[in-house]
Design an enzyme around this catalytic site. Sequence first.
Site, PDB file in Angstrom:
ATOM      1  N   HIS A 197     -16.398  13.965 -61.071  1.00 23.86           N
ATOM      2  CA  HIS A 197     -17.580  14.768 -60.900  1.00 23.86           C
ATOM      3  C   HIS A 197     -17.752  15.155 -59.611  1.00 23.86           C
ATOM      4  CE1 HIS A 197     -21.446  16.481 -62.084  1.00 23.86           C
ATOM      5  NE2 HIS A 197     -22.149  15.579 -61.258  1.00 23.86           N
ATOM      6  N   HIS A 215     -21.735  22.241 -53.424  1.00 31.39           N
ATOM      7  CA  HIS A 215     -22.660  21.921 -54.190  1.00 31.39           C
ATOM      8  C   HIS A 215     -24.019  22.855 -53.990  1.00 31.39           C
ATOM      9  CE1 HIS A 215     -25.195  18.583 -56.246  1.00 31.39           C
ATOM     10  NE2 HIS A 215     -24.862  19.124 -57.096  1.00 31.39           N
TER      11      HIS A 215
END
Length: 846
Positions: free
Chosen positions: A91, A135
């Site tokens: 992840h 991100h």
Amino acid sequence: RYANKDYLTLEDFHLFLEGEQGLAGLTSDKVMELIEKYEPAPEARKNRQMLIDGFTRYLMSDECDLFDPSQRQVCQDMTQPLGHYFISTSHNTYLLEDQLKGPSSIDGYIRVLTCGCRCVKVDVWDGPEAPVVYHGNTLTTKVPFRDVVEAIATYAFDFSVYPVIIHLENHCSVKQQQVMASILKEVLGNHLYVHPLHTNTPLTDLSPDHLKYKFILKGKKLPREDLEEGEVSDEDEGGETKRNNNPRKVRLCRELSSLISLHRARFSDLNTAKTRQNVSEMCSLSESSAAKLAHACPEDLVNHNKRFLTRVFPNSSRVDSSNYNPQDFWNAGCQMVALNFQTPGQMMDVYEGRFRANGGCGYLLKPAVMREHISVFSAHSRDTIPGVAPQLLKIKVISGQCLPKPRGSTATKATIIDPYVVIQIFGIPADCIEAKTRTVSNDSSFPIFDESFEFHINLPELALVRFVVLDDEFIGDDFVGQCTIPFDCIQTGYRHVRLLSSMGEPMDMATLFVHVSISNRKGGGKPQWVKGKRTDKIQADIKPVGLRAADDLFKEASTVLVEAECEQSKVESAWSDLQDECGLEHTANMKQCLRVAISRYMATPDTSRLTIQEENGVPFLRSSRPGPLPSHLHRLQTAMEKVLLEIHHFLAHVENLRVSLESRLKPALAMYDTLENLLSYNGIKGKKANRAMENFAWNVRIIRGQLDRIVALKKKCRMAMEQVESTKVTLDSLNTRDRSPSVRERPRLTLANRHNTTDNLTTYGSLGRSPTTPSSECKPKSILKKSNSNLESSSAGYVNEEYRVSPSTSSTLIADEDDANELLKPQILHSFSYTPGFSYEQNTAL
């Protein structure tokens, strides 16, 4: 225990390897190869013997690692559908540190791919000129999308050849999506797999073997391929998708959509009724909510249910805040559970431990109960799973070696720690448990724990065993090291556990020395005894379906099930009787039982010869002793003959039983596909229909479990017969030894009287070790400290009580050469019962 002298002969070592370490199919040549490899003394090798240093080197070698060496290579069937495997998944792969302001780098992809990870995450956003990866909506740094794809292409198959899934989380404009598509085709080339549009075979039905060296793109896809553009829901995990029922829409171009082969909403193995049931149980959700989640990626499932996942081992050390227990999702059948590889901690230890198996290739077969078309497995079951036999795991933690100070310890902390060991079992809820040893104060070099534990494992294929070493402190116990191993990868016998640091790195020479035994290693199910006058009657655990055709089919199968159960019970009962007669645990194999029998026979005065004689195709242990046997030997002989006869009978009939069970299983599997319609046609609906379906699946699992059991018992019985045959070599060597009464009456050599000779002391003086011992401060021979198997209980009489020394003073006495002759006077020193075939120096450190 195996030699009763200061060295092992080839036969002694062979017996140890088969009887204690569980090695099968060993030949004398193979045993000699091990002696040649690990014994440092040339004269010992020449005489086919192993001294204490060679034996210690063997115990410290990779061959005696707790982790099975065969699992360091791909050993599972890689030709099954993709949906039958757990896949190692990362992840936010691009992050190196935290998820708010840490750096993004291609190093994250390099690290996880070279660790065997097979699914990586790529969050793509619009850049000034070309797409970038970071991100979104945070302060994390950005890395060009092209650099990421090139890094993946370069390192993807360095460690594992099986397909890599690239999870694209697309937040780009249509223009930059077209740039993404161009980069992917250019960099990945022929290795990019695009699933054909018009095919009846879904992607998840293809096997990892079929997709070797391929890249599979996973993400959003247009509903129709003839569209140039279309709208799909946004995938931002922090966005509106998770907060309301009206997710934000984004445009998707055909160029990128056509490259996507794995649609996030079409995981076939997550879209089953059984998975929805497991998700519902695990997350305390309704069936409808679970059905919606089952359509989503497992990563969404993880993020949606964080509040439910910190319930196992809440008091354990190093529970990190960004990773959650992956075992919960494996239990529920989720195929791809994504963790933050950049965040070390207990959950990452469990994750890496799981994927150590199968060569660390990133693909692991799910347990058989999860792969079956007809399944009765429940994620939260606390009962015995039908067709799967519970197994008993026994672990004795003997000692530790060279345990370091905890990482990050301050300079004021003492160099010596107070270690203790925690053993944790991860698995289905019924298996989760932990136990710990006592604390050993002020001993980090070679602490002796010497404690045993037992664990009942209901589903071995999902269980993990984790060893954690902690430093006992008044406020918070510090982490020293850990090792996590899948249950199916554990080797039995005397083994070393090689500890890893908090970052998953090997720690030099830091190990635990343990003994492991496992009973009923494979199998499924227990007999059900019928109450009444006939206590020996067995009944198959078959449940009524309520449909005549099905019940008749299972009635026929129950006859064969009872017959198979009876045959197995006879063998297992006879085996238990022999183990009890030998005074051994029920984990003992045939070689260990034979060792006890031979020693008891040879202890009688009139036994001069033992042989293995074949009678009616069955090998028996026979003695040359004239006349009737003493009662203890008669009982032992009867128990040995009974188990050999039962094994021979079982092996003669097992193939017929297997064929009969398979002939009943095939029509049951065929009926299941139309069972729902048959029930409806016969007026069975609603809850009754659901119960009928469950009972039908239960009965199928019982038949499958019985098949597994007889196949496993067949392997065990064949191994037992091989061990009986291999004992002939040991007996031939034993029969050539001098068995005269004068030799037998002389006591055997023990370490007690051996140490009373001063010749050894003058050779090494204060060194206290042989020249073959490594000069390192952490001497590997310390694994045998306080665990001397050569010292018989009766040997205390060989040394005068006045001159007996305690362990704390023995090293001082050995070091003092001037007073050696005065201090170690052998007041009651008996003559030795053997003469070594060569001159060698005894290790006085023991």
